[in-house]
Design an enzyme around this catalytic site. Structure first.
Site, PDB file in Angstrom:
ATOM      1  N   ASP A   1       0.812  -1.219   0.000  1.00  0.00           N
ATOM      2  CA  ASP A   1       0.000   0.000   0.000  1.00  0.00           C
ATOM      3  C   ASP A   1       0.843   1.267   0.000  1.00  0.00           C
ATOM      4  O   ASP A   1       2.062   1.229   0.210  1.00  0.00           O
ATOM      5  CB  ASP A   1      -0.961  -0.003   1.196  1.00  0.00           C
TER       6      ASP A   1
ATOM      7  N   ASP B   1      -7.447  -2.728  14.298  1.00  0.00           N
ATOM      8  CA  ASP B   1      -8.829  -3.066  13.931  1.00  0.00           C
ATOM      9  C   ASP B   1      -8.895  -4.332  13.066  1.00  0.00           C
ATOM     10  O   ASP B   1      -9.917  -4.630  12.461  1.00  0.00           O
ATOM     11  CB  ASP B   1      -9.502  -1.884  13.207  1.00  0.00           C
TER      12      ASP B   1
ATOM     13  N   HIS C   1      -7.116  -4.916  10.335  1.00  0.00           N
ATOM     14  CA  HIS C   1      -6.884  -4.776   8.881  1.00  0.00           C
ATOM     15  C   HIS C   1      -5.581  -5.439   8.456  1.00  0.00           C
ATOM     16  O   HIS C   1      -4.621  -5.504   9.214  1.00  0.00           O
ATOM     17  CB  HIS C   1      -6.933  -3.300   8.444  1.00  0.00           C
TER      18      HIS C   1
ATOM     19  N   GLU D   1      -9.732  -2.088   5.580  1.00  0.00           N
ATOM     20  CA  GLU D   1     -10.367  -1.754   6.846  1.00  0.00           C
ATOM     21  C   GLU D   1     -11.627  -2.595   7.059  1.00  0.00           C
ATOM     22  O   GLU D   1     -12.126  -3.211   6.104  1.00  0.00           O
ATOM     23  CB  GLU D   1     -10.731  -0.265   6.829  1.00  0.00           C
TER      24      GLU D   1
HETATM   25  C1  F6R Z   1       1.400  -1.398   6.053  1.00  0.00           C
HETATM   26  C2  F6R Z   1       0.168  -2.164   6.207  1.00  0.00           C
HETATM   27  C3  F6R Z   1      -0.622  -2.127   7.458  1.00  0.00           C
HETATM   28  C4  F6R Z   1       0.206  -2.386   8.706  1.00  0.00           C
HETATM   29  C5  F6R Z   1      -0.664  -2.309   9.958  1.00  0.00           C
HETATM   30  C6  F6R Z   1       0.154  -2.483  11.215  1.00  0.00           C
HETATM   31  O1  F6R Z   1       1.972  -1.615   4.776  1.00  0.00           O
HETATM   32  O2  F6R Z   1      -0.201  -2.805   5.287  1.00  0.00           O
HETATM   33  O3  F6R Z   1      -1.653  -3.069   7.383  1.00  0.00           O
HETATM   34  O4  F6R Z   1       0.789  -3.656   8.605  1.00  0.00           O
HETATM   35  O5  F6R Z   1      -1.296  -1.067   9.999  1.00  0.00           O
HETATM   36  O6  F6R Z   1       1.039  -1.428  11.337  1.00  0.00           O
HETATM   37  P1  F6R Z   1       2.178  -1.442  12.455  1.00  0.00           P
HETATM   38  O7  F6R Z   1       3.101  -2.524  12.081  1.00  0.00           O
HETATM   39  O8  F6R Z   1       2.828  -0.078  12.337  1.00  0.00           O
HETATM   40  O9  F6R Z   1       1.504  -1.658  13.748  1.00  0.00           O
END
Ligand code: F6R
Length: 277
Positions: free
Chosen positions: A67, A136, A138, A143
């Site tokens: 992403d 959450d 994701h 989301e």
């Molecule tokens: C980032 C992504 C997100 C993160 C998630 C956890 O490329 O795809 O899904 O993996 O938001 O983020 P952290 O590791 O910062 O807690």
């Protein structure tokens, strides 16, 4: 799902990095799916160390990131382009033309997303996808309520995600509201998946993903439908799981089994990745 729980973040990062290295050693032209955020930093540190000290070779590897924030140019320090170069790409011998990260600044997002999906197919599909998980539930920026069949597309971030990610920005209002993200359907087409989670802040999302029902309200729960998923968790992230004793027991039995006893997690798939039971 294979659930492997270790005492701390460094241990799960090393274990996940070893899986990536094992794949690259058996398939030097592997296609990797990569994540950003705090969680994969330990994996990237270990991969950089393996490249430096052990000659782990990335020269034929292709990567696709999950992403990117809409509106951030690659030179913006908060962009995922910048993150990947800073923490991984500039330290390894990957060919620049083999790196793919969604564009956050294209004029035509629909066309870009179609191209990104096609590019993954043209490169042979993703062999190993690294995932973190949001508080959450994701994966990528899928989301709650995202379609479990979704493809790469523009997505509006949840308020919870904007709040969680505000730590990377000088002001909360600087966090972009939109992102380009691979879909759940895109992710599920990877041949194997590593989900990594650390800390008690992820415990509820992890429990929902592994032991809850498959639901678009926790898009990581869709991984239950995939045949080759390994979850690396530290004790904090595993703290709301009900079956910890069982996961630890499987882990112990499989790692201490004599060589004549089949050890499902050590069997090689054609891509060189361990097969799931
Ligand atoms: C980032 C992504 C997100 C993160 C998630 C956890 O490329 O795809 O899904 O993996 O938001 O983020 P952290 O590791 O910062 O807690």
């Amino acid at each position: 799902m294979r659930v492997i729980i270790r005492d701390d973040y460094e241990e799960i990062s090393r274990a996940a990095a070893r899986d990536v290295a094992r794949l690259l050693n058996s398939k030097p032209n592997a296609v990797l799916g990569l994540a950003t955020g705090s969680t994969p930093l330990g994996i990237y540190r270990e991969l950089v160390r393996m490249h430096r000290d052990e000659g782990l070779d990335f020269s034929k590897v292709t990567t696709f990131n999950l992403d990117e924030y809409v509106g951030l140019t690659p030179s913006n320090p908060q962009s995922y382009h910048y993150f990947m170069h800073e923490h991984l790409f500039q330290h390894i011998n990957i060919a620049r033309q083999n790196i793919h990260i969604p564009s956050g600044t294209t004029d035509n997002y629909d066309a870009f997303c179609v191209w990104y999906e096609q590019r993954i197919v043209d490169c042979g599909g993703i062999d190993l996808q690294v995932l973190g998980i949001g508080s959450d539930g994701h994966i990528a920026f899928n989301e709650p309520s995202s379609s479990l069949g979704s493809r790469t597309r523009l997505k509006t971030l949840a308020k919870q995600t904007i709040q969680d990610n505000a730590r990377f920005f000088s002001r909360p209002e600087d966090v972009p509201i939109y992102a380009v993200t691979m879909g759940v359907g895109t992710i599920l087409e990877a041949r194997s998946i590593l989900l990594v989670a650390s800390g008690s802040g992820k415990a509820a999302a992890v429990a929902g993903a592994i032991e809850g029902p498959v639901t678009s309200m926790n898009t990581a729960s869709s991984l239950q439908l995939h045949r080759d998923v390994t979850c690396y968790l530290d004790r904090g992230a595993a703290s709301e799981l009900k079956m910890v004793d069982y996961y630890d027991w499987i882990d112990e039995k499989e790692s201490s089994a004599p060589p004549t006893v089949p050890r499902p997690h050590l069997l090689k798939s054609p891509t060189g990745v361990r097969q799931s039971n």
